[in-house]
Design a protein around this motif. Structure first.
Motif, PDB file in Angstrom:
ATOM      1  N   GLU A 112      -9.888  60.998-127.598  1.00 54.14           N
ATOM      2  CA  GLU A 112      -9.235  60.943-126.293  1.00 54.14           C
ATOM      3  C   GLU A 112     -10.273  60.955-125.182  1.00 54.14           C
ATOM      4  O   GLU A 112     -11.300  61.635-125.289  1.00 54.14           O
ATOM      5  CB  GLU A 112      -8.277  62.125-126.133  1.00 54.14           C
ATOM      6  CG  GLU A 112      -7.116  62.105-127.106  1.00 54.14           C
ATOM      7  CD  GLU A 112      -6.168  63.270-126.909  1.00 54.14           C
ATOM      8  OE1 GLU A 112      -4.950  63.037-126.933  1.00 54.14           O
ATOM      9  OE2 GLU A 112      -6.643  64.401-126.734  1.00 54.14           O
ATOM     10  N   GLU A 113      -9.998  60.229-124.116  1.00 55.67           N
ATOM     11  CA  GLU A 113     -10.938  60.208-122.992  1.00 55.67           C
ATOM     12  C   GLU A 113     -11.005  61.579-122.323  1.00 55.67           C
ATOM     13  O   GLU A 113     -12.068  62.026-121.901  1.00 55.67           O
ATOM     14  CB  GLU A 113     -10.511  59.145-121.979  1.00 55.67           C
ATOM     15  CG  GLU A 113     -10.655  57.713-122.491  1.00 55.67           C
ATOM     16  CD  GLU A 113     -10.351  56.694-121.417  1.00 55.67           C
ATOM     17  OE1 GLU A 113     -10.187  57.102-120.244  1.00 55.67           O
ATOM     18  OE2 GLU A 113     -10.277  55.495-121.735  1.00 55.67           O
ATOM     19  N   GLU A 114      -9.872  62.255-122.245  1.00 52.05           N
ATOM     20  CA  GLU A 114      -9.846  63.586-121.651  1.00 52.05           C
ATOM     21  C   GLU A 114     -10.461  64.586-122.627  1.00 52.05           C
ATOM     22  O   GLU A 114     -10.208  64.543-123.835  1.00 52.05           O
ATOM     23  CB  GLU A 114      -8.406  63.993-121.338  1.00 52.05           C
ATOM     24  CG  GLU A 114      -8.273  65.335-120.651  1.00 52.05           C
ATOM     25  CD  GLU A 114      -6.829  65.679-120.328  1.00 52.05           C
ATOM     26  OE1 GLU A 114      -6.572  66.829-119.953  1.00 52.05           O
ATOM     27  OE2 GLU A 114      -5.970  64.785-120.462  1.00 52.05           O
ATOM     28  N   GLU A 115     -11.281  65.487-122.122  1.00 52.35           N
ATOM     29  CA  GLU A 115     -11.924  66.483-122.984  1.00 52.35           C
ATOM     30  C   GLU A 115     -10.890  67.424-123.589  1.00 52.35           C
ATOM     31  O   GLU A 115      -9.947  67.854-122.916  1.00 52.35           O
ATOM     32  CB  GLU A 115     -12.951  67.286-122.175  1.00 52.35           C
ATOM     33  CG  GLU A 115     -14.135  66.478-121.719  1.00 52.35           C
ATOM     34  CD  GLU A 115     -15.075  67.262-120.818  1.00 52.35           C
ATOM     35  OE1 GLU A 115     -16.097  66.705-120.423  1.00 52.35           O
ATOM     36  OE2 GLU A 115     -14.765  68.444-120.509  1.00 52.35           O
ATOM     37  N   THR A 116     -11.074  67.729-124.850  1.00 50.28           N
ATOM     38  CA  THR A 116     -10.208  68.689-125.536  1.00 50.28           C
ATOM     39  C   THR A 116     -11.082  69.804-126.090  1.00 50.28           C
ATOM     40  O   THR A 116     -12.269  69.611-126.386  1.00 50.28           O
ATOM     41  CB  THR A 116      -9.430  68.023-126.678  1.00 50.28           C
ATOM     42  OG1 THR A 116     -10.342  67.428-127.602  1.00 50.28           O
ATOM     43  CG2 THR A 116      -8.477  66.959-126.140  1.00 50.28           C
ATOM     44  N   TYR A 117     -10.478  70.980-126.253  1.00 45.92           N
ATOM     45  CA  TYR A 117     -11.214  72.155-126.698  1.00 45.92           C
ATOM     46  C   TYR A 117     -10.472  72.816-127.865  1.00 45.92           C
ATOM     47  O   TYR A 117      -9.913  73.894-127.739  1.00 45.92           O
ATOM     48  CB  TYR A 117     -11.361  73.152-125.544  1.00 45.92           C
ATOM     49  CG  TYR A 117     -12.037  72.567-124.318  1.00 45.92           C
ATOM     50  CD1 TYR A 117     -13.402  72.716-124.109  1.00 45.92           C
ATOM     51  CD2 TYR A 117     -11.304  71.858-123.357  1.00 45.92           C
ATOM     52  CE1 TYR A 117     -14.026  72.178-122.995  1.00 45.92           C
ATOM     53  CE2 TYR A 117     -11.918  71.310-122.240  1.00 45.92           C
ATOM     54  CZ  TYR A 117     -13.274  71.472-122.072  1.00 45.92           C
ATOM     55  OH  TYR A 117     -13.892  70.935-120.959  1.00 45.92           O
ATOM     56  N   PRO A 118     -10.472  72.150-129.019  1.00 47.36           N
ATOM     57  CA  PRO A 118      -9.676  72.655-130.139  1.00 47.36           C
ATOM     58  C   PRO A 118     -10.292  73.831-130.874  1.00 47.36           C
ATOM     59  O   PRO A 118      -9.601  74.549-131.592  1.00 47.36           O
ATOM     60  CB  PRO A 118      -9.583  71.440-131.062  1.00 47.36           C
ATOM     61  CG  PRO A 118     -10.826  70.661-130.777  1.00 47.36           C
ATOM     62  CD  PRO A 118     -11.105  70.856-129.321  1.00 47.36           C
ATOM     63  N   GLN A 119     -11.616  74.039-130.730  1.00 47.70           N
ATOM     64  CA  GLN A 119     -12.281  75.129-131.442  1.00 47.70           C
ATOM     65  C   GLN A 119     -12.545  76.273-130.477  1.00 47.70           C
ATOM     66  O   GLN A 119     -12.749  76.055-129.285  1.00 47.70           O
ATOM     67  CB  GLN A 119     -13.615  74.636-132.041  1.00 47.70           C
ATOM     68  CG  GLN A 119     -13.533  73.313-132.772  1.00 47.70           C
ATOM     69  CD  GLN A 119     -12.596  73.349-133.952  1.00 47.70           C
ATOM     70  OE1 GLN A 119     -12.439  74.381-134.609  1.00 47.70           O
ATOM     71  NE2 GLN A 119     -11.975  72.220-134.250  1.00 47.70           N
TER      72      GLN A 119
END
Length: 276
Positions: A160-167
């Protein structure tokens, strides 16, 4: 975030399945009047841990892929990420005809799925995909999967272009973006840098930003960023790198191929269900 999909053999089209007598025998009725089959009772008894009928029936079933109770079904973690990759290299893939929330693929659709995945493997070998990989002593860290195989510890970009913070941990959340490793603290404050690597040294944790600057993390709620589930105390590194997409999505590819092969072998189809 990674989706969780359940994939199943469409066993109800297979007349010689061993569980069939239990699935067709009425045992009781629910309060709303719906039929409660004996198989439902057996599954509930197994879930409560006081009955071994379910694994006993499934063990000798020719549809049992995983050699366990209800081994005719399994889970795919991150199917949504794999679909983003697939859309780049094979936008006409048959999987895009379905929502995959709950879909039943007949035998012909299953053959097309198998052909798509087989054709895609060659492209995935050549495609590099961004990952954040754990290293210790300059060596990639791996773990025993319990089946005689080993797997490197890495975290893929979710596409995804938007940053994700799954960890994350109690102090920080982080994720692999397309450029590097993005980090924010537990209060939602994003670090103003994208990191090429984060590493633990002594009692501190440090990040090397893309511009070559070194930054020291301060503990938030008593915790630093964490990424090494095998041994969080050692001086390991989390490095932004790339890997062949065929390796990154190997589990998904293998699962799809195995289930499609087994379905075709038994002249049936597949069922996809999104469960999370």
């Amino acid at each position: 975030m990674k989706s969780i999909h359940r994939i199943k053999l469409d066993i109800f089209k297979v007349s010689y399945r061993i569980c069939r007598p239990y699935q067709e025998k009425i045992d009781d009725f629910y309060e709303d009047g719906k039929i409660r089959f004996q198989w439902d009772m057996i599954k509930q008894a197994h879930l409560l841990g006081n009955d071994t009928t379910l694994p006993a029936v499934c063990t000798s079933c020719p549809l049992n892929i995983y050699c366990q109770a209800e081994g005719c079904q399994g889970e795919i973690l991150g199917m949504n990420i794999f679909l983003r990759v697939l859309s780049r290299i094979k936008p006409d893939a048959s999987l895009f005809q379905y929502s995959l929330l709950y879909d039943v693929l007949d035998i012909e659709a299953t053959r097309r799925l198998y052909q798509d995945i087989t054709e895609t493997e060659g492209f995935l070998e050549k495609l590099k995909w961004p990952i954040a990989q754990v290293f210790y002593g300059s060596m990639p860290v791996s773990y025993d999967r319990g089946d005689g195989t080993y797997r490197f510890i890495f975290y893929e970009w979710e596409g995804e272009e938007e940053e994700t913070y799954p960890q994350g941990s109690e102090g920080y959340f982080w994720g692999r973006s397309q450029e590097g490793i993005a980090v924010k603290d537990n209060f939602g404050n994003r670090m103003p840098y994208i990191f090429s690597k984060i590493y633990k040294e002594g009692f501190g944790v440090y990040g090397l930003s893309l511009d070559g600057m070194l930054h020291a993390f301060v503990p938030v709620m008593g915790h630093f960023p964490s990424w090494d589930d095998i041994d969080p105390r050692r001086n390991s590194e989390l490095v932004a790198t790339e890997a062949p997409a065929s390796m990154v999505f190997k589990d998904t590819i293998d699962t799809l191929k195995i289930f499609a092969q087994e379905a075709m072998k038994h002249n049936t189809g597949l069922v996809f269900e999104c469960v999370g």
